[in-house]
Design a protein around this motif. Structure first.
Motif, PDB file in Angstrom:
ATOM      1  N   VAL A 129      -4.643   2.739   1.970  1.00 19.72           N
ATOM      2  CA  VAL A 129      -3.798   1.841   1.006  1.00 19.72           C
ATOM      3  C   VAL A 129      -2.718   1.423   1.631  1.00 19.72           C
ATOM      4  O   VAL A 129      -2.241   1.995   2.903  1.00 19.72           O
ATOM      5  N   LEU A 130      -2.283   0.248   1.246  1.00 20.55           N
ATOM      6  CA  LEU A 130      -0.990  -0.726   1.900  1.00 20.55           C
ATOM      7  C   LEU A 130      -0.071  -0.872   0.637  1.00 20.55           C
ATOM      8  O   LEU A 130      -0.681  -1.370  -0.358  1.00 20.55           O
ATOM      9  N   ALA A 131       1.324  -0.342   0.778  1.00 17.35           N
ATOM     10  CA  ALA A 131       2.290  -1.082  -0.158  1.00 17.35           C
ATOM     11  C   ALA A 131       2.966  -2.091   0.227  1.00 17.35           C
ATOM     12  O   ALA A 131       3.356  -2.259   1.323  1.00 17.35           O
ATOM     13  N   ALA A 241       2.966   4.924   1.675  1.00 17.26           N
ATOM     14  CA  ALA A 241       3.060   4.092   0.682  1.00 17.26           C
ATOM     15  C   ALA A 241       2.748   4.943  -0.779  1.00 17.26           C
ATOM     16  O   ALA A 241       3.379   4.482  -1.723  1.00 17.26           O
ATOM     17  N   LEU A 242       1.930   6.126  -0.636  1.00 12.75           N
ATOM     18  CA  LEU A 242       1.676   6.883  -1.794  1.00 12.75           C
ATOM     19  C   LEU A 242       3.154   7.482  -2.330  1.00 12.75           C
ATOM     20  O   LEU A 242       3.214   8.153  -3.345  1.00 12.75           O
ATOM     21  N   ARG A 243       4.102   7.733  -1.454  1.00 12.76           N
ATOM     22  CA  ARG A 243       5.472   8.437  -1.640  1.00 12.76           C
ATOM     23  C   ARG A 243       6.469   7.650  -1.927  1.00 12.76           C
ATOM     24  O   ARG A 243       7.623   8.088  -1.836  1.00 12.76           O
ATOM     25  N   ILE A 244       6.244   6.500  -2.064  1.00 16.31           N
ATOM     26  CA  ILE A 244       7.436   5.542  -2.645  1.00 16.31           C
ATOM     27  C   ILE A 244       7.666   5.771  -3.812  1.00 16.31           C
ATOM     28  O   ILE A 244       6.994   5.695  -4.857  1.00 16.31           O
ATOM     29  N   PRO A 245       8.928   5.778  -4.368  1.00 19.53           N
ATOM     30  CA  PRO A 245       9.340   6.045  -5.661  1.00 19.53           C
ATOM     31  C   PRO A 245       8.948   4.982  -6.762  1.00 19.53           C
ATOM     32  O   PRO A 245       8.823   3.806  -6.142  1.00 19.53           O
ATOM     33  N   GLU A 246       8.650   5.277  -7.852  1.00 20.36           N
ATOM     34  CA  GLU A 246       8.029   4.107  -8.705  1.00 20.36           C
ATOM     35  C   GLU A 246       9.064   2.964  -8.966  1.00 20.36           C
ATOM     36  O   GLU A 246       8.959   1.968  -9.022  1.00 20.36           O
ATOM     37  N   ASN A 247      10.500   3.510  -9.071  1.00 19.92           N
ATOM     38  CA  ASN A 247      11.503   2.593  -9.518  1.00 19.92           C
ATOM     39  C   ASN A 247      12.309   2.223  -8.447  1.00 19.92           C
ATOM     40  O   ASN A 247      13.621   2.209  -8.377  1.00 19.92           O
ATOM     41  N   ARG A 251      10.950  -3.258  -5.324  1.00 15.71           N
ATOM     42  CA  ARG A 251       9.701  -2.839  -6.028  1.00 15.71           C
ATOM     43  C   ARG A 251       8.413  -3.002  -4.693  1.00 15.71           C
ATOM     44  O   ARG A 251       8.347  -4.007  -4.112  1.00 15.71           O
ATOM     45  N   TYR A 252       7.402  -2.102  -4.789  1.00 17.90           N
ATOM     46  CA  TYR A 252       6.197  -2.056  -3.905  1.00 17.90           C
ATOM     47  C   TYR A 252       5.286  -1.880  -4.953  1.00 17.90           C
ATOM     48  O   TYR A 252       5.107  -1.171  -5.799  1.00 17.90           O
ATOM     49  N   LYS A 253       3.974  -2.620  -4.575  1.00 19.57           N
ATOM     50  CA  LYS A 253       2.715  -2.407  -5.058  1.00 19.57           C
ATOM     51  C   LYS A 253       1.831  -2.141  -4.234  1.00 19.57           C
ATOM     52  O   LYS A 253       1.567  -2.449  -3.006  1.00 19.57           O
ATOM     53  N   LEU A 254       0.857  -1.054  -4.462  1.00 18.37           N
ATOM     54  CA  LEU A 254      -0.286  -0.463  -3.846  1.00 18.37           C
ATOM     55  C   LEU A 254      -1.430  -1.413  -3.936  1.00 18.37           C
ATOM     56  O   LEU A 254      -1.850  -2.037  -4.825  1.00 18.37           O
ATOM     57  N   PHE A 255      -1.986  -1.589  -2.454  1.00 19.02           N
ATOM     58  CA  PHE A 255      -3.150  -2.420  -2.532  1.00 19.02           C
ATOM     59  C   PHE A 255      -4.476  -1.541  -1.668  1.00 19.02           C
ATOM     60  O   PHE A 255      -3.791  -1.207  -0.734  1.00 19.02           O
ATOM     61  N   TRP A 256      -5.483  -1.288  -2.667  1.00 19.68           N
ATOM     62  CA  TRP A 256      -6.648  -0.875  -1.784  1.00 19.68           C
ATOM     63  C   TRP A 256      -7.649  -1.546  -1.231  1.00 19.68           C
ATOM     64  O   TRP A 256      -8.194  -2.316  -2.106  1.00 19.68           O
TER      65      TRP A 256
END
Length: 726
Positions: A129-131, A241-247, A251-256
Motif C-alpha cells: 500500500v502507498l498513502a 502508511a497504515l499507521r497514519i492517523p485518520e484525522n 489528509r492521506y489516502k491509501l492506494f492499493w
C-alpha cells in the motif's frame, strides 16, 4: 517490289546496331540465379543465431577469459593461492556463480509484499500500500465497508442490525446456520437451541471499558507528521502508511496497486500513477527491509520475481519494465507461483491451492512444469472472509457497531480478529466470550467484550458457498486504465486462458456444462449439479446438425434424407454459422471478422466474475490436469497442498478433504489435503521456492533477462527466456 535487305542493313538503318567496345558497364559481380530445386540456408536454424541464446554464451566466454587473465596475473605476481579458487570447489567442480547475497526475491500479493535476499531464511512482509496526500481519507470518500443497505424511514444506525445488509444476506446466513446445526447433530455434537439469543443479548447490553493511554502497555506508535502541513512527506509506504492517523493534517489516502491479483483500475486514473506507486513501494521496501540505500547498486543484483500462474501479459511486461528500466536490476528471472510452491515444499507432483487475500489460484504441477490447462484463478480470498466475518458479527449486535473496514485501525483490527477467532473445526462452534482492544489515534483505548457462536466457522464456509460474499464492486473499473494485451500481428486478445478457467467462467455465468459421470454424458445446469461431475469440459459451440440445416434452408434442393451441407457463398441464412455463438441480437451476415469475434468473446468473459465453490474449482483443475489418466489423477489427489495466508485457518484442510471425499467417494483413500511439509509457514512457501530457484546453477544461463538484452529486444525476450509457455 523492293528487294530483300540483309539483317545487318536493317540494324544499321533502324539504329539497332551495336557500337560499344564490349566493356562491362560495372565492376559489380553478377549474382547468378539459384537453383530452385537444390538450395540450402542456415538462417535462424541454430540457437546461436538468437540473441537471447548467444548473449549468455558470450557473457560466459568473456567471464572465463577474465578469470584466466586474473589467474595468470596472480601467478606472475606470485600472489599466494587461496584454499579454493573462485568458481570451483576443492574437487575442481564449478560452483554456482550466482551469489545468494546478491539475489532479491519478490512475491507480490494483493495485500502484502514478500521480499528478501537469497540468503534469508524467511522473507520480510510489507503491506502492499502507498498513502498519498489527498483532500480526504479513504474512510471519508464513499460509503463504509461492509456496505449498509438504505432503509426507508430510518438510517442504518437507527435500524436493527439484522436489516443492515438486506434480506438476501440474512436468508443465506440463516440457511447456512441451519445447515451447520443439522450437520453437527448428525455428528453427535451438542447444539443449544437458544445459542443465537445468548450471543445477541450479551453483545447488546455489554458496554466497552475505557483504558487511558498512559495505562495501555500495548499502545500503538502512530506515524508522526510535522506540525507544518507543507513540510509533510508526499507519500508513505508499508506499515507507516497504515499507521497514519485518520484525522491527520494534511489528509492521506491509501492506494492499493494490486487488487484481486491484478491491476487495481478502480482507484487509479492513469497508467503512470500505477507505475509510479509500484516503483516506490519496491524502492522503499528495499531501503527499509534489505538495507539497500542506493539504487545505483542494483545493477549488481539479480531479481527473481514470482508471477501468477494464470497471468495477464500486460501485468508481466509492466513489472519487468519496472524492475529493469525503473529500478535498474542487472538481471531478472520470472517464476510462476505454483511451481515456486513445489520448489519450496520439495514436491515433484502436486495440486497447489494458493488462498491469498483477494485471489485463490489452483494449478497442477508435474515434473517441474505447471499444467497449462489446469490453471484456475478465483477472485476471492481472505479479504472476503474478513468482510463476511464482520458482517455476521454486526448481524449479531456486535458491540462495536461503527466498524468500518475503510478506516485503517478498523482494517487492522478486523484482520487480527479473523486470525484469532475464525476456525473450521466443529468443536469451536460454541458460545464463547472474547475481548479485544480498540486503539485509535487521539482517543482512549476501549476494551470490548463480546460473544460469538457460529460466525467463526460460517464466514470461512463462504469459500464453499461464495454467494455469501459481496462481489458487487470487484469488476468495477475493469479495463478502464490499462488495455488488454493483443497479438502484434492480427490484434486479437492473447492472454493465456486454460480449459479449467473457461469451465469456471461458464459455471459462474450459469451456462450449461457438459460433464462425464461414470462414462456417460450428462448435462448439468447448476453449480451444485456440476460439482457432482467427475470430469467437466469447457463449453464449446454446438456442432452443426445437417438435418436441421436442411430443414431450415427451404431453397436448398434435397436428393435424399441425409442431404448435404449448404454450399459456400449461398444467400441462405444459417443461425449456427452466420450468428456467432448463436447470438440472436446480432444481425445475420455472410462474412465474419474472426478478430472481432475473439475480442467480443474476451469482453464477455471479462464481464463474468470467476467465482465458484473452492471444492468444485479444485475438481475442475484436477480433471483438466489429469486429462483422463486415472493414475495421474490419483497422484494429484494425493498431493493437494494448501498454501497462502487464507490456508492457515485451523481445520480448513480437514474440512476440504472431507468435502472432496463426499464428492469423489471412489477416490476416498487417495485424497489427501495437507499443509507444506517441515512446518513451513504457508504464506512464505512460494517465496522460499523462488529463493531456492534463484540459487540454482542451472538457472544461470537459461532464464535470466539482462539489461543489455532487454534494451535490444524488450518483452520479446520472454519467448525464449520463460520456463513456461509465453
Amino acid at each position: 517490289m523492293v528487294g530483300k535487305k540483309s539483317g545487318r542493313a536493317q540494324l544499321r538503318e533502324e539504329g539497332l546496331a551495336r557500337t560499344d567496345n564490349n566493356l562491362d558497364l560495372t565492376t559489380w559481380p553478377v549474382v547468378n540465379m539459384i537453383n530452385q530445386k537444390n538450395y540450402y540456408t542456415e538462417f535462424l536454424k541454430r540457437d546461436e543465431q538468437y540473441l537471447a541464446v548467444r548473449f549468455p554464451q558470450e557473457e560466459e566466454r568473456s567471464r572465463m577469459v577474465r578469470e584466466a587473465r586474473d589467474k595468470d596475473r596472480a601467478l606472475a605476481q606470485r600472489v599466494p593461492k587461496e584454499s579454493t579458487e573462485e568458481g570451483t570447489d576443492e574437487s575442481g567442480i564449478p560452483n554456482s556463480r550466482v551469489d545468494p547475497s546478491k539475489v532479491i526475491v519478490f512475491h507480490v500479493g494483493s495485500q502484502n509484499l514478500r521480499i528478501g535476499l537469497g540468503t534469508d531464511a524467511l522473507p520480510k512482509t510489507v503491506p502492499m500500500v502507498l498513502a498519498r496526500k489527498w483532500k480526504e481519507s479513504e474512510s471519508e470518500d464513499g460509503e463504509p465497508s461492509p456496505k449498509r443497505m438504505k432503509i426507508e424511514g430510518a438510517v442504518p444506525a437507527d435500524a436493527l442490525p439484522e436489516k443492515w445488509f438486506g434480506e438476501d444476506f440474512a436468508d443465506q446466513y440463516m440457511a447456512m446456520s441451519s445447515e451447520l446445526r443439522t450437520r453437527m447433530r448428525s455428528n453427535k455434537r451438542r447444539v443449544l437451541p437458544n445459542s443465537k439469543d445468548l450471543v445477541t443479548n450479551f453483545n447488546r447490553r455489554t458496554p466497552p471499558e475505557i483504558i487511558h493511554e498512559h495505562n495501555d502497555v500495548d499502545r500503538i506508535d502512530w506515524t508522526e507528521l510535522p506540525a507544518d502541513p507543507e513540510k509533510a512527506p508526499t507519500y508513505f509506504t508499508g506499515r507507516e502508511a497504515l499507521r497514519i492517523p485518520e484525522n491527520s493534517k494534511p489528509r492521506y489516502k491509501l492506494f492499493w496497486p494490486i487488487k484481486n491479483g491484478t491491476f487495481n483500475e478502480k482507484d487509479y486514473s492513469s497508467r503512470n500513477q500505477w507505475y509510479h506507486d509500484i516503483s516506490k513501494i519496491f524502492e522503499e521496501a528495499m531501503k527499509t527491509q534489505l538495507g539497500i540505500k542506493n539504487l545505483k547498486d542494483l545493477p549488481n543484483y539479480r531479481c527473481v520475481f514470482v508471477i501468477p500462474d494464470l497471468y495477464e501479459r500486460v501485468y508481466v511486461t509492466m513489472m519487468l519494465d519496472i524492475l529493469i528500466r525503473d529500478l535498474g536490476f542487472g538481471k531478472v528471472s520470472l517464476q510462476q507461483e505454483s511451481l515456486s510452491a513445489t520448489f519450496g515444499a520439495g514436491y515433484g507432483i502436486a495440486c497447489v491451492v494458493d488462498i491469498g487475500a483477494q485471489k485463490t489460484s489452483i494449478c497442477c504441477v508435474d515434473e517441474g512444469l505447471c499444467n497449462e490447462e489446469s490453471r484456475v484463478n478465483l477472485k476471492m480470498g481472505g479479504a472476503d472472509i474478513t468482510e463476511t466475518f464482520i458482517k455476521m458479527m454486526l448481524y449479531g449486535h456486535f458491540p462495536y457497531s461503527d466498524m468500518n473496514l475503510k478506516r485503517r485501525y478498523d482494517f487492522l483490527l478486523a484482520e487480527e480478529l479473523k486470525q484469532k477467532f475464525c476456525s473450521m473445526e466443529e468443536e469451536s462452534v460454541t458460545v464463547k466470550t472474547w475481548d479485544f482492544h480498540l486503539r485509535a489515534s487521539g482517543q482512549d483505548t476501549r476494551k470490548y467484550t463480546f460473544k460469538t457462536y457460529d460466525e467463526t466457522m460460517l464466514s470461512v464456509m463462504g469459500l464453499f458457498k461464495p454467494s455469501i460474499f459481496d462481489s458487487s464492486d470487484k469488476l468495477e473499473g475493469r479495463r478502464k486504465v490499462i488495455a488488454r494485451s493483443v497479438d502484434l500481428y492480427d490484434g486479437s486478445p492473447n492472454d493465456p486462458l486454460s480449459q479449467a478457467q473457461i469451465a469456471v467462467i461458464d459455471t459462474a455465468a450459469g451456462k450449461t456444462t457438459s460433464a462425464s459421470v461414470n462414462g456417460t454424458q450428462e448435462s448439468t445446469s447448476t453449480p451444485a449439479a456440476a460439482a457432482a461431475a467427475v470430469l467437466s469440459t469447457p463449453q464449446r459451440p454446438s456442432q452443426l446438425n445437417l438435418l436441421n440445416r436442411l430443414n431450415d434452408n427451404e431453397n436448398t434442393p434435397r436428393s435424399s434424407i441425409a442431404g448435404s451441407p449448404v454450399p459456400e457463398g449461398t444467400n441462405t441464412p444459417n443461425p449456427d454459422r452466420d450468428t456467432p455463438l448463436g447470438d440472436p441480437d446480432r444481425p445475420m451476415t455472410l462474412f465474419h471478422d474472426p478478430i472481432h469475434e475473439k475480442t467480443k468473446l474476451a469482453d464477455e468473459r471479462d464481464k463474468t466474475l470467476p467465482i465458484i465453490p473452492l471444492d468444485q474449482a479444485i475438481l475442475e483443475s484436477l480433471a483438466q490436469g489429469a486429462r483422463g489418466d486415472d493414475r495421474k489423477l490419483r497422484d494429484f489427489f494425493g498431493g493437494i497442498m494448501l498454501v497462502g495466508g487464507g490456508s492457515k485457518t485451523p481445520g480448513l484442510g480437514a474440512f476440504l478433504e472431507t468435502r472432496l471425499r463426499e464428492l469423489r467417494p471412489f477416490y476416498g483413500k487417495e485424497i489427501l489435503v495437507g499443509p507444506p511439509p517441515r512446518e513451513f509457514d504457508p504464506q512464505v512457501v512460494a517465496w522460499k521456492g523462488a529463493s531456492v530457484f534463484g540459487r540454482l546453477s542451472a538457472a544461470g544461463n537459461d532464464s535470466w533477462i539482462s539489461r543489455a538484452e532487454y534494451d535490444i529486444l524488450g518483452a520479446r525476450l520472454l519467448n525464449n527466456k520463460c520456463m513456461f509457455a509465453w
